[in-house]
Motif scaffolding. Structure first.
Motif, PDB file in Angstrom:
ATOM      1  N   GLU A  88       0.797  -1.249  -0.012  1.00 49.58           N
ATOM      2  CA  GLU A  88      -0.098   0.038  -0.021  1.00 49.58           C
ATOM      3  C   GLU A  88       0.709   1.391  -0.066  1.00 49.58           C
ATOM      4  O   GLU A  88       1.784   1.469   0.850  1.00 49.58           O
ATOM      5  N   GLU A  89       0.421   2.096  -0.897  1.00 44.88           N
ATOM      6  CA  GLU A  89       0.999   3.377  -0.897  1.00 44.88           C
ATOM      7  C   GLU A  89       2.567   3.372  -1.307  1.00 44.88           C
ATOM      8  O   GLU A  89       3.457   4.062  -0.763  1.00 44.88           O
ATOM      9  N   GLY A  90       2.991   2.434  -2.046  1.00 48.41           N
ATOM     10  CA  GLY A  90       4.314   2.178  -2.640  1.00 48.41           C
ATOM     11  C   GLY A  90       5.264   1.942  -1.551  1.00 48.41           C
ATOM     12  O   GLY A  90       6.387   1.690  -1.969  1.00 48.41           O
ATOM     13  N   ASN A  91       4.871   1.580  -0.378  1.00 47.90           N
ATOM     14  CA  ASN A  91       5.911   1.008   0.800  1.00 47.90           C
ATOM     15  C   ASN A  91       5.596  -0.281   1.222  1.00 47.90           C
ATOM     16  O   ASN A  91       4.559  -0.713   1.400  1.00 47.90           O
ATOM     17  N   PHE A  92       6.567  -1.235   1.286  1.00 53.82           N
ATOM     18  CA  PHE A  92       6.510  -2.449   1.742  1.00 53.82           C
ATOM     19  C   PHE A  92       6.523  -2.525   3.351  1.00 53.82           C
ATOM     20  O   PHE A  92       7.476  -2.200   4.025  1.00 53.82           O
ATOM     21  N   ARG A  93       5.641  -3.016   3.579  1.00 56.28           N
ATOM     22  CA  ARG A  93       5.220  -3.377   5.201  1.00 56.28           C
ATOM     23  C   ARG A  93       4.858  -4.808   5.419  1.00 56.28           C
ATOM     24  O   ARG A  93       4.025  -5.390   4.525  1.00 56.28           O
ATOM     25  N   GLU A  94       5.232  -5.346   6.624  1.00 49.75           N
ATOM     26  CA  GLU A  94       5.053  -6.814   6.622  1.00 49.75           C
ATOM     27  C   GLU A  94       3.530  -6.923   7.796  1.00 49.75           C
ATOM     28  O   GLU A  94       3.780  -5.999   8.707  1.00 49.75           O
ATOM     29  N   VAL A  95       2.571  -7.647   7.186  1.00 49.28           N
ATOM     30  CA  VAL A  95       1.540  -7.251   8.086  1.00 49.28           C
ATOM     31  C   VAL A  95       1.328  -8.665   9.073  1.00 49.28           C
ATOM     32  O   VAL A  95       1.829  -9.649   8.832  1.00 49.28           O
ATOM     33  N   LEU A  96       1.086  -8.384  10.144  1.00 51.23           N
ATOM     34  CA  LEU A  96       1.064  -9.282  11.404  1.00 51.23           C
ATOM     35  C   LEU A  96      -0.391  -9.125  12.063  1.00 51.23           C
ATOM     36  O   LEU A  96      -0.731  -8.175  12.591  1.00 51.23           O
ATOM     37  N   THR A  97      -1.304 -10.253  12.138  1.00 56.04           N
ATOM     38  CA  THR A  97      -2.553 -10.055  12.665  1.00 56.04           C
ATOM     39  C   THR A  97      -2.511 -10.903  13.822  1.00 56.04           C
ATOM     40  O   THR A  97      -2.338 -12.198  13.807  1.00 56.04           O
ATOM     41  N   VAL A  98      -2.778 -10.358  15.021  1.00 53.49           N
ATOM     42  CA  VAL A  98      -2.710 -10.959  16.484  1.00 53.49           C
ATOM     43  C   VAL A  98      -3.863 -11.128  16.981  1.00 53.49           C
ATOM     44  O   VAL A  98      -4.299 -10.104  17.307  1.00 53.49           O
ATOM     45  N   GLY A  99      -4.503 -12.021  17.357  1.00 56.04           N
ATOM     46  CA  GLY A  99      -5.808 -12.161  18.442  1.00 56.04           C
ATOM     47  C   GLY A  99      -5.143 -12.379  19.840  1.00 56.04           C
ATOM     48  O   GLY A  99      -4.269 -12.992  20.113  1.00 56.04           O
ATOM     49  N   VAL A 100      -5.802 -11.550  20.652  1.00 62.47           N
ATOM     50  CA  VAL A 100      -5.518 -11.489  22.127  1.00 62.47           C
ATOM     51  C   VAL A 100      -6.473 -11.642  22.904  1.00 62.47           C
ATOM     52  O   VAL A 100      -7.392 -10.696  22.610  1.00 62.47           O
ATOM     53  N   VAL A 101      -6.598 -12.452  24.045  1.00 60.67           N
ATOM     54  CA  VAL A 101      -7.592 -12.488  24.891  1.00 60.67           C
ATOM     55  C   VAL A 101      -7.764 -11.006  25.500  1.00 60.67           C
ATOM     56  O   VAL A 101      -6.623 -10.368  25.735  1.00 60.67           O
ATOM     57  N   GLY A 102      -8.738 -10.388  25.725  1.00 59.09           N
ATOM     58  CA  GLY A 102      -8.984  -9.264  26.336  1.00 59.09           C
ATOM     59  C   GLY A 102      -8.392  -8.496  27.438  1.00 59.09           C
ATOM     60  O   GLY A 102      -7.687  -7.558  27.668  1.00 59.09           O
ATOM     61  N   THR A 103      -8.532  -9.686  28.624  1.00 68.63           N
ATOM     62  CA  THR A 103      -7.603  -9.217  29.813  1.00 68.63           C
ATOM     63  C   THR A 103      -6.199  -9.038  29.663  1.00 68.63           C
ATOM     64  O   THR A 103      -5.573  -8.165  30.145  1.00 68.63           O
ATOM     65  N   GLU A 119      10.622  -0.048  17.719  1.00 60.91           N
ATOM     66  CA  GLU A 119      11.396  -0.908  17.461  1.00 60.91           C
ATOM     67  C   GLU A 119      11.309  -1.433  16.153  1.00 60.91           C
ATOM     68  O   GLU A 119      12.308  -2.084  15.538  1.00 60.91           O
ATOM     69  N   HIS A 120      10.280  -1.903  15.549  1.00 59.39           N
ATOM     70  CA  HIS A 120       9.880  -2.447  14.231  1.00 59.39           C
ATOM     71  C   HIS A 120       8.887  -1.485  13.565  1.00 59.39           C
ATOM     72  O   HIS A 120       7.776  -2.128  13.342  1.00 59.39           O
ATOM     73  N   PRO A 121       9.145  -0.539  13.169  1.00 55.91           N
ATOM     74  CA  PRO A 121       8.238   0.088  12.389  1.00 55.91           C
ATOM     75  C   PRO A 121       7.531  -0.563  11.005  1.00 55.91           C
ATOM     76  O   PRO A 121       6.633  -0.152  10.503  1.00 55.91           O
ATOM     77  N   HIS A 122       8.455  -1.442  10.552  1.00 54.71           N
ATOM     78  CA  HIS A 122       8.169  -1.987   9.167  1.00 54.71           C
ATOM     79  C   HIS A 122       6.955  -3.269   9.451  1.00 54.71           C
ATOM     80  O   HIS A 122       6.303  -3.618   8.521  1.00 54.71           O
ATOM     81  N   VAL A 123       6.488  -3.318  10.691  1.00 51.48           N
ATOM     82  CA  VAL A 123       5.514  -4.343  10.767  1.00 51.48           C
ATOM     83  C   VAL A 123       4.040  -3.836  11.068  1.00 51.48           C
ATOM     84  O   VAL A 123       4.013  -2.784  12.024  1.00 51.48           O
TER      85      VAL A 123
END
Length: 304
Positions: A88-103, A119-123
């Protein structure tokens, strides 16, 4: 055996129809007519030589063949979408989808996420909170941080930290509690894990009373109810330090019982991406820094 050439539109039509249980709703999502979706699915069935749906008067039902095909397509489309979104927008970024229990999300992870971002702006992290009941595949999760015993079918689980439970309540209510046995006369707020209070009472050396009181599907709502004086909640105490510092709730007895831990889980079939590896390593380092003894096991006894 030659693999048939399957048109992408037909595969998308099937996947959307299976999710919605309807050709009409699939057509709305794909911006085509219901008839076009039906024809595409029919063509796919003819190409494969199987029936994927049972056509019912009020919708669609997957056949065994449809059930076998759906998770494969769901995962494939999710991966394609994730990869394309990296550009997106000409920039390569690594997408990471994390599910987390709300607590865990509110009580531990969110206050530390800025460090991960710095520390990891590319993610490109995409966080989905839930009440510990989620389908890693259908929800498109790379990781799922959840509470339990670590034994989930088809899943690799890395232990993060123990989550011992202890009662909490509003300060005014705590004034009439002098010993653990006094809890038997109070409203004990429950989670859907029905054995937790019984385990805690046995840890306190007391015969568990008959349970009564309201039931909640999240420790977050349990604590809010307890803070408002509705009753006494049994929750992972380390996740609610801020609320105790603010005196919204107090811990009347320093007795803890271990019924489960937090785990970082992923499907065994999911190949770890660079972004997944980055997050896993950061998370384990952060937990070790904050809880050097997080790998230890709590004993079910009184901590005086």
């Amino acid at each position: 055996m030659d693999v048939p050439q399957l048109p992408l539109n037909a595969l998308r039509a099937f996947e959307a129809s299976a999710r919605h249980g309807s050709f009409t709703r699939a057509g709305l999502e794909l911006r085509v007519t219901q008839t076009a979706v039906s024809h595409q699915v029919k063509a796919l069935e003819e190409t494969l030589g199987v029936t994927l749906f049972k056509r019912l008067p009020r919708g669609l039902a997957l056949t065994d063949e449809g059930h076998a095909l759906l998770p494969v397509l769901t995962d494939a489309f999710r991966r394609m979408s994730a990869t394309l979104s990296q550009f997106e927008e000409g920039n390569f970024r690594e997408v990471l989808t994390v599910g987390v229990v709300g607590t865990f999300a509110i009580g531990w992870l969110l206050p530390r996420l800025k460090t991960f971002k710095d520390e990891h702006p590319h993610v490109d992290l995409r966080l989905k909170t839930n009440n510990n009941r989620s389908d890693i595949l259908l929800d498109g999760l790379d990781f799922f941080i959840r509470f339990g015993d670590g034994a989930w079918h088809g899943t690799d689980a890395i232990p993060l930290m123990d989550a011992p439970l202890s009662p909490v309540c509003a300060p005014a209510l705590a004034e009439r509690l002098h010993e653990p046995a006094d809890l038997a006369d109070e409203e004990l707020l429950r989670s859907y894990r029905m054995d937790e209070w019984a385990i805690w009472f046995r840890a306190a050396g007391i015969q568990p009373p008959s349970l009564r009181g309201w039931m909640f599907d999240s420790s977050l709502t349990l604590v809010d109810a307890a803070a408002q004086g509705v009753g006494i909640a049994l929750v992972p105490i380390a996740m609610f330090v801020r609320q105790m510092e603010e005196r919204r709730i107090v811990q009347p007895f320093e007795i803890m019982a271990l019924t489960g831990s937090y785990w970082l889980t992923r499907l065994k079939s999911r190949i770890e991406t660079p972004a997944m590896r980055t997050f896993r390593q950061w998370l384990l380092r952060a937990i070790e820094a904050a809880h050097p003894a997080s790998g230890s096991t709590y004993v079910l006894n009184a901590i005086r």
